[in-house]
Design a protein around this motif. Sequence first.
Motif, PDB file in Angstrom:
ATOM      1  N   VAL A   1      34.778  53.025  36.147  1.00 14.68           N
ATOM      2  CA  VAL A   1      34.671  51.590  35.900  1.00 14.68           C
ATOM      3  C   VAL A   1      35.099  50.773  37.120  1.00 14.68           C
ATOM      4  CG1 VAL A   1      35.550  49.669  34.504  1.00 14.68           C
ATOM      5  CG2 VAL A   1      34.895  51.820  33.405  1.00 14.68           C
ATOM      6  N   PHE A   2      36.281  51.027  37.639  1.00 16.55           N
ATOM      7  CA  PHE A   2      36.818  50.169  38.693  1.00 16.55           C
ATOM      8  C   PHE A   2      36.269  50.516  40.079  1.00 16.55           C
ATOM      9  CE2 PHE A   2      40.433  49.874  35.571  1.00 16.55           C
ATOM     10  CZ  PHE A   2      40.121  48.589  35.160  1.00 16.55           C
ATOM     11  N   VAL A   3      36.299  51.780  40.434  1.00 17.14           N
ATOM     12  CA  VAL A   3      35.853  52.171  41.772  1.00 17.14           C
ATOM     13  C   VAL A   3      34.329  52.233  41.825  1.00 17.14           C
ATOM     14  CG1 VAL A   3      36.009  53.927  43.582  1.00 17.14           C
ATOM     15  CG2 VAL A   3      38.013  53.411  42.175  1.00 17.14           C
ATOM     16  N   GLY A   4      33.712  52.868  40.821  1.00 13.02           N
ATOM     17  CA  GLY A   4      32.266  53.024  40.797  1.00 13.02           C
ATOM     18  C   GLY A   4      31.519  51.730  40.515  1.00 13.02           C
ATOM     19  N   GLU A   5      31.778  51.120  39.353  1.00 10.99           N
ATOM     20  CA  GLU A   5      31.034  49.916  38.942  1.00 10.99           C
ATOM     21  C   GLU A   5      31.476  48.654  39.671  1.00 10.99           C
ATOM     22  OE1 GLU A   5      30.810  48.957  34.754  1.00 10.99           O
ATOM     23  OE2 GLU A   5      30.814  51.087  34.253  1.00 10.99           O
ATOM     24  N   GLN A   6      32.785  48.475  39.825  1.00  8.90           N
ATOM     25  CA  GLN A   6      33.303  47.202  40.335  1.00  8.90           C
ATOM     26  C   GLN A   6      33.679  47.245  41.817  1.00  8.90           C
ATOM     27  OE1 GLN A   6      36.400  45.979  37.591  1.00  8.90           O
ATOM     28  NE2 GLN A   6      34.928  45.550  35.990  1.00  8.90           N
ATOM     29  N   ASN A   7      33.490  48.395  42.437  1.00 12.13           N
ATOM     30  CA  ASN A   7      33.758  48.556  43.872  1.00 12.13           C
ATOM     31  C   ASN A   7      35.188  48.219  44.287  1.00 12.13           C
ATOM     32  OD1 ASN A   7      31.054  49.357  44.575  1.00 12.13           O
ATOM     33  ND2 ASN A   7      30.465  47.240  44.179  1.00 12.13           N
ATOM     34  N   CYS A   8      36.144  48.514  43.418  1.00 12.62           N
ATOM     35  CA  CYS A   8      37.543  48.312  43.788  1.00 12.62           C
ATOM     36  C   CYS A   8      37.949  49.385  44.786  1.00 12.62           C
ATOM     37  CB  CYS A   8      38.448  48.414  42.555  1.00 12.62           C
ATOM     38  SG  CYS A   8      38.192  47.092  41.367  1.00 12.62           S
ATOM     39  N   PRO A   9      38.770  49.025  45.772  1.00 12.84           N
ATOM     40  CA  PRO A   9      39.234  50.035  46.727  1.00 12.84           C
ATOM     41  C   PRO A   9      40.044  51.113  45.997  1.00 12.84           C
ATOM     42  CG  PRO A   9      39.756  47.813  47.493  1.00 12.84           C
ATOM     43  CD  PRO A   9      39.269  47.690  46.079  1.00 12.84           C
ATOM     44  N   PRO A  10      39.698  52.389  46.179  1.00 16.77           N
ATOM     45  CA  PRO A  10      40.405  53.460  45.456  1.00 16.77           C
ATOM     46  C   PRO A  10      41.911  53.439  45.681  1.00 16.77           C
ATOM     47  CG  PRO A  10      38.552  54.348  46.710  1.00 16.77           C
ATOM     48  CD  PRO A  10      38.639  52.892  47.030  1.00 16.77           C
ATOM     49  N   GLU A  11      42.348  53.063  46.875  1.00 18.47           N
ATOM     50  CA  GLU A  11      43.794  53.085  47.150  1.00 18.47           C
ATOM     51  C   GLU A  11      44.555  52.056  46.310  1.00 18.47           C
ATOM     52  OE1 GLU A  11      41.817  50.503  50.285  1.00 18.47           O
ATOM     53  OE2 GLU A  11      41.408  52.430  49.363  1.00 18.47           O
ATOM     54  N   LEU A  12      43.876  51.003  45.855  1.00 17.30           N
ATOM     55  CA  LEU A  12      44.530  50.028  44.978  1.00 17.30           C
ATOM     56  C   LEU A  12      44.572  50.505  43.534  1.00 17.30           C
ATOM     57  CD1 LEU A  12      43.059  46.601  46.185  1.00 17.30           C
ATOM     58  CD2 LEU A  12      45.272  47.618  46.733  1.00 17.30           C
ATOM     59  N   GLU A  13      43.672  51.400  43.199  1.00 13.18           N
ATOM     60  CA  GLU A  13      43.537  51.832  41.807  1.00 13.18           C
ATOM     61  C   GLU A  13      44.670  52.757  41.375  1.00 13.18           C
ATOM     62  OE1 GLU A  13      42.689  52.215  38.106  1.00 13.18           O
ATOM     63  OE2 GLU A  13      41.889  50.687  39.414  1.00 13.18           O
TER      64      GLU A  13
ATOM     65  N   GLY B   1      38.769  41.931  45.132  1.00 18.26           N
ATOM     66  CA  GLY B   1      37.445  41.329  45.230  1.00 18.26           C
ATOM     67  C   GLY B   1      36.897  40.753  43.933  1.00 18.26           C
ATOM     68  N   ILE B   2      37.743  40.660  42.882  1.00 17.45           N
ATOM     69  CA  ILE B   2      37.303  40.189  41.564  1.00 17.45           C
ATOM     70  C   ILE B   2      38.182  39.006  41.153  1.00 17.45           C
ATOM     71  CG2 ILE B   2      37.053  40.834  39.125  1.00 17.45           C
ATOM     72  CD1 ILE B   2      36.719  43.758  40.150  1.00 17.45           C
ATOM     73  N   GLN B   3      37.567  37.965  40.588  1.00 16.39           N
ATOM     74  CA  GLN B   3      38.306  36.776  40.168  1.00 16.39           C
ATOM     75  C   GLN B   3      39.094  37.052  38.876  1.00 16.39           C
ATOM     76  OE1 GLN B   3      38.597  33.877  42.005  1.00 16.39           O
ATOM     77  NE2 GLN B   3      37.581  35.211  43.495  1.00 16.39           N
ATOM     78  N   HIS B   4      40.347  36.592  38.864  1.00 19.34           N
ATOM     79  CA  HIS B   4      41.270  36.816  37.749  1.00 19.34           C
ATOM     80  C   HIS B   4      42.039  35.539  37.424  1.00 19.34           C
ATOM     81  CE1 HIS B   4      40.844  40.995  39.152  1.00 19.34           C
ATOM     82  NE2 HIS B   4      41.406  41.397  38.037  1.00 19.34           N
ATOM     83  N   PHE B   5      42.646  35.548  36.239  1.00 19.82           N
ATOM     84  CA  PHE B   5      43.697  34.618  35.867  1.00 19.82           C
ATOM     85  C   PHE B   5      44.864  35.432  35.328  1.00 19.82           C
ATOM     86  CE2 PHE B   5      40.443  31.308  35.685  1.00 19.82           C
ATOM     87  CZ  PHE B   5      41.146  30.194  36.123  1.00 19.82           C
ATOM     88  N   LYS B   6      46.073  35.007  35.651  1.00 15.57           N
ATOM     89  CA  LYS B   6      47.236  35.575  34.985  1.00 15.57           C
ATOM     90  C   LYS B   6      47.205  35.035  33.557  1.00 15.57           C
ATOM     91  CE  LYS B   6      52.251  35.649  34.961  1.00 15.57           C
ATOM     92  NZ  LYS B   6      53.487  35.193  35.637  1.00 15.57           N
ATOM     93  N   MET B   7      47.483  35.892  32.583  1.00 13.27           N
ATOM     94  CA  MET B   7      47.553  35.473  31.180  1.00 13.27           C
ATOM     95  C   MET B   7      48.873  35.963  30.600  1.00 13.27           C
ATOM     96  SD  MET B   7      43.660  35.974  29.770  1.00 13.27           S
ATOM     97  CE  MET B   7      43.806  34.757  28.454  1.00 13.27           C
ATOM     98  N   VAL B   8      49.479  35.120  29.781  1.00 10.66           N
ATOM     99  CA  VAL B   8      50.769  35.419  29.188  1.00 10.66           C
ATOM    100  C   VAL B   8      50.647  35.355  27.666  1.00 10.66           C
ATOM    101  CG1 VAL B   8      53.187  34.663  29.019  1.00 10.66           C
ATOM    102  CG2 VAL B   8      51.957  34.457  31.200  1.00 10.66           C
TER     103      VAL B   8
END
Length: 143
Positions: free
Chosen positions: A28-40, A134-141
């Motif tokens: 999901v994260f590395v493959g689909e969303q292209n997140c850097p593996p080292e962050l995962e 590289g993905i837009q987020h909001f902190k949620m509480v």
Amino acid sequence: MPETKKIVVNRISDQENLDKVFAIRREVFVGEQNCPPELEWEHEEESTHFLATVDGQPAGAARWRKTDNGYKLERFAVLKQFRGQGVAQAIVGAVLADLPADANYIYLNAQIQAMSLYQKFGFVAEGPQFEEAGIQHFKMVKR
């Protein structure tokens, strides 16, 4: 009438199930969303991990960990073929139910498209929109 799928979410710690969790997150994260593996792969040892299955098949994953700020929910991932079946809701519910009784500050960094899911569980956006991996987020509480 559509057939009912059996969704089960378990807290896991054995290596066989951790491997399934990591495989889901990699897809999901590395493959689909292209997140850097080292962050995962940060904070694995201090995290409490969850594996969701649908009819016995690995379908989703998440974790929580205690931070200096409180309890952070992270790495919610559902494999593409299991989306839209209630897996994400089951995972969020199971993770919240597993938190210690003294968990009075619960937060997460939500990808924009997942915010409505977390809102159903009482989370509210707090602070400015930001980019993570590289993905837009909001902190949620959780309120």
